[in-house]
Design a protein around this motif. Structure first.
Motif, short mmCIF file in Angstrom:
data_model
loop_
_atom_site.label_atom_id
_atom_site.label_comp_id
_atom_site.label_asym_id
_atom_site.label_seq_id
_atom_site.Cartn_x
_atom_site.Cartn_y
_atom_site.Cartn_z
N ASN A 161 0.92 -1.02 -0.05
CA ASN A 161 -0.13 -0.13 -0.18
C ASN A 161 1.03 1.33 -0.02
N LEU A 162 2.02 1.17 0.85
CA LEU A 162 2.92 2.35 0.75
C LEU A 162 3.50 2.60 -0.46
N THR A 163 3.77 1.55 -1.27
CA THR A 163 4.60 1.49 -2.66
C THR A 163 3.54 2.09 -3.52
N ALA A 164 2.24 1.90 -3.57
CA ALA A 164 1.23 2.37 -4.47
C ALA A 164 0.93 3.95 -3.99
N ILE A 165 0.98 4.29 -2.71
CA ILE A 165 0.87 5.68 -2.39
C ILE A 165 2.05 6.45 -3.04
N ARG A 166 3.35 5.98 -2.83
CA ARG A 166 4.47 6.69 -3.07
C ARG A 166 4.57 6.75 -4.59
N ASN A 167 4.15 5.90 -5.34
CA ASN A 167 3.99 5.98 -6.79
C ASN A 167 3.18 6.85 -7.23
N LYS A 168 1.97 7.28 -6.56
CA LYS A 168 1.00 8.21 -6.89
C LYS A 168 1.39 9.66 -6.39
N LEU A 169 2.24 9.75 -5.59
CA LEU A 169 2.54 11.47 -4.99
C LEU A 169 3.19 11.95 -6.08
N LYS A 170 2.76 13.11 -6.05
CA LYS A 170 3.28 14.13 -6.90
C LYS A 170 4.30 15.03 -6.18
N GLY A 171 5.17 15.88 -7.00
CA GLY A 171 5.90 17.01 -6.32
C GLY A 171 7.70 16.31 -6.33
N ASP A 172 8.23 17.04 -5.85
CA ASP A 172 9.65 16.71 -5.76
C ASP A 172 10.12 15.64 -4.29
N PHE A 173 11.25 15.44 -4.35
CA PHE A 173 11.50 14.38 -3.32
C PHE A 173 11.16 14.80 -1.99
N GLN A 174 11.47 16.15 -1.63
CA GLN A 174 11.27 16.95 -0.29
C GLN A 174 9.58 16.62 0.12
N GLU A 175 8.82 16.93 -0.82
CA GLU A 175 7.50 16.97 -0.94
C GLU A 175 6.85 15.43 -0.56
N LYS A 176 7.56 14.58 -1.35
CA LYS A 176 7.21 13.37 -1.06
C LYS A 176 7.57 12.72 0.11
N LEU A 177 8.72 12.93 0.22
CA LEU A 177 9.20 12.51 1.82
C LEU A 177 8.22 13.02 2.89
N GLU A 178 7.82 14.26 3.10
CA GLU A 178 6.98 14.64 3.91
C GLU A 178 6.00 14.13 4.01
N ARG A 179 5.19 14.03 2.91
CA ARG A 179 3.81 13.25 2.90
C ARG A 179 3.97 11.70 3.33
N LEU A 180 5.00 11.17 2.84
CA LEU A 180 5.15 9.67 3.59
C LEU A 180 5.42 9.67 4.80
N ASN A 181 6.07 10.77 5.07
CA ASN A 181 6.52 10.74 6.69
C ASN A 181 4.99 10.83 7.43
N GLU A 182 4.21 11.79 7.11
CA GLU A 182 2.87 11.95 7.75
C GLU A 182 1.95 10.85 7.74
N ILE A 183 2.15 9.99 6.52
CA ILE A 183 1.30 9.00 6.26
C ILE A 183 1.66 7.90 7.34
N THR A 184 3.09 7.85 7.67
CA THR A 184 3.71 6.59 8.48
C THR A 184 3.78 6.99 9.80
N LYS A 185 3.23 8.17 10.34
CA LYS A 185 3.14 8.46 11.67
C LYS A 185 2.60 7.57 12.54
N VAL A 186 1.71 6.59 12.06
CA VAL A 186 0.81 6.02 12.84
C VAL A 186 1.58 4.89 13.16
N LEU A 187 2.69 4.64 12.69
CA LEU A 187 3.58 3.39 13.05
C LEU A 187 4.44 3.60 14.38
N LYS A 188 4.44 4.84 14.88
CA LYS A 188 5.18 4.96 16.20
C LYS A 188 4.42 4.32 17.35
#
Length: 188
Positions: A161-188
Motif C-alpha cells: 500500500n505504501l508503494t502504491a501511495i508513493r508511486n501516486k504522489l506528486k512533487g519533488d523528493f522533499q514533498e514526497k518524503l514529507e507526505r510519506l512521513n505524515e502517512i507513516t506517523k501511525v507506526l510510532k
C-alpha cells in the motif's frame, strides 16, 4: 564502540566463494541462497556434506569444487566466506583476500573479518538485519526469532500500500518524503 556500517547487498550480482564444506559451509550457503535463490556461489572443500550437494539440484548458481583451497579459487570472486575447521587455511584465505582487496568473512574469527553476516528477520519485502558486532551470533539468532514472532504477517500488505501511495504522489523528493512521513506517523 560499534563502527559497523550496515548495507544490503544484491548478492545475485556478485560471485561469492565459500571455503569449507562442513556444517559451517552448509549454514553459510543456506543463508545466502535463502536470501537470494539466484546467488552465484562457488564452494570449495576437499569434503562436502551431502546436504550441500543436494542443494545443487535446486540452485543452479551453486557450483561445488571437491578440492583443497588454492589462491586461484579467488579469481573473479567478489566476496569470500570462510568456514573450515583448519585455522591455518582460514588465515591463508583471509591473507589472500586482503592482498586482492576482496572482502572476507572468517566464521567465528571476528579479527579476520571485513564484514559480519547478520541474523535476518524476513516478512515479505521487509528485512531487518541484526548484528552484535561479532560478539554473539547466538544472541542475534534468538533476537531474530523474537522479532519474527512479534511482526504481523500483514506487513507485506502495508508495504504494498505504501508503494502504491508513493508511486501516486506528486512533487519533488522533499514533498514526497514529507507526505510519506505524515502517512507513516501511525507506526510510532
Amino acid at each position: 564502540m560499534n563502527t559497523l556500517f550496515p548495507i544490503f547487498v544484491k548478492i545475485e550480482n556478485l560471485h561469492t566463494l565459500v571455503v569449507g564444506g562442513g556444517y559451517v559451509g552448509l549454514e553459510k550457503v543456506t543463508a545466502l541462497l535463502g536470501n537470494s535463490p539466484a546467488a552465484r556461489i562457488t564452494l570449495v572443500a576437499p569434503e562436502i556434506r551431502t546436504e550441500i550437494e543436494e542443494l545443487t539440484h535446486r540452485y543452479p548458481g551453486l557450483t561445488l569444487l571437491r578440492e583443497i583451497y588454492q589462491p586461484n579459487h579467488l579469481t573473479d570472486k567478489d566476496l569470500v566466506i570462510v568456514g573450515t575447521n583448519d585455522k591455518a587455511v582460514n588465515r591463508q584465505v583471509q591473507q589472500d583476500c586482503k592482498s586482492l582487496k576482496i572482502l572476507v568473512n572468517v566464521a567465528d574469527t571476528p579479527d579476520l573479518c571485513d564484514f559480519y553476516l547478520s541474523s535476518v528477520v524476513k516478512k515479505g519485502d521487509l528485512k531487518i538485519a541484526i548484528s552484535t558486532n561479532g560478539k554473539s551470533p547466538t544472541f542475534a539468532k534468538r533476537f531474530r526469532e523474537v522479532l519474527e514472532e512479534m511482526l504481523p504477517d500483514s506487513l507485506q500488505e502495508t508495504l504494498d500500500n505504501l508503494t502504491a501511495i508513493r508511486n501516486k504522489l506528486k512533487g519533488d523528493f522533499q514533498e514526497k518524503l514529507e507526505r510519506l512521513n505524515e502517512i507513516t506517523k501511525v507506526l510510532k
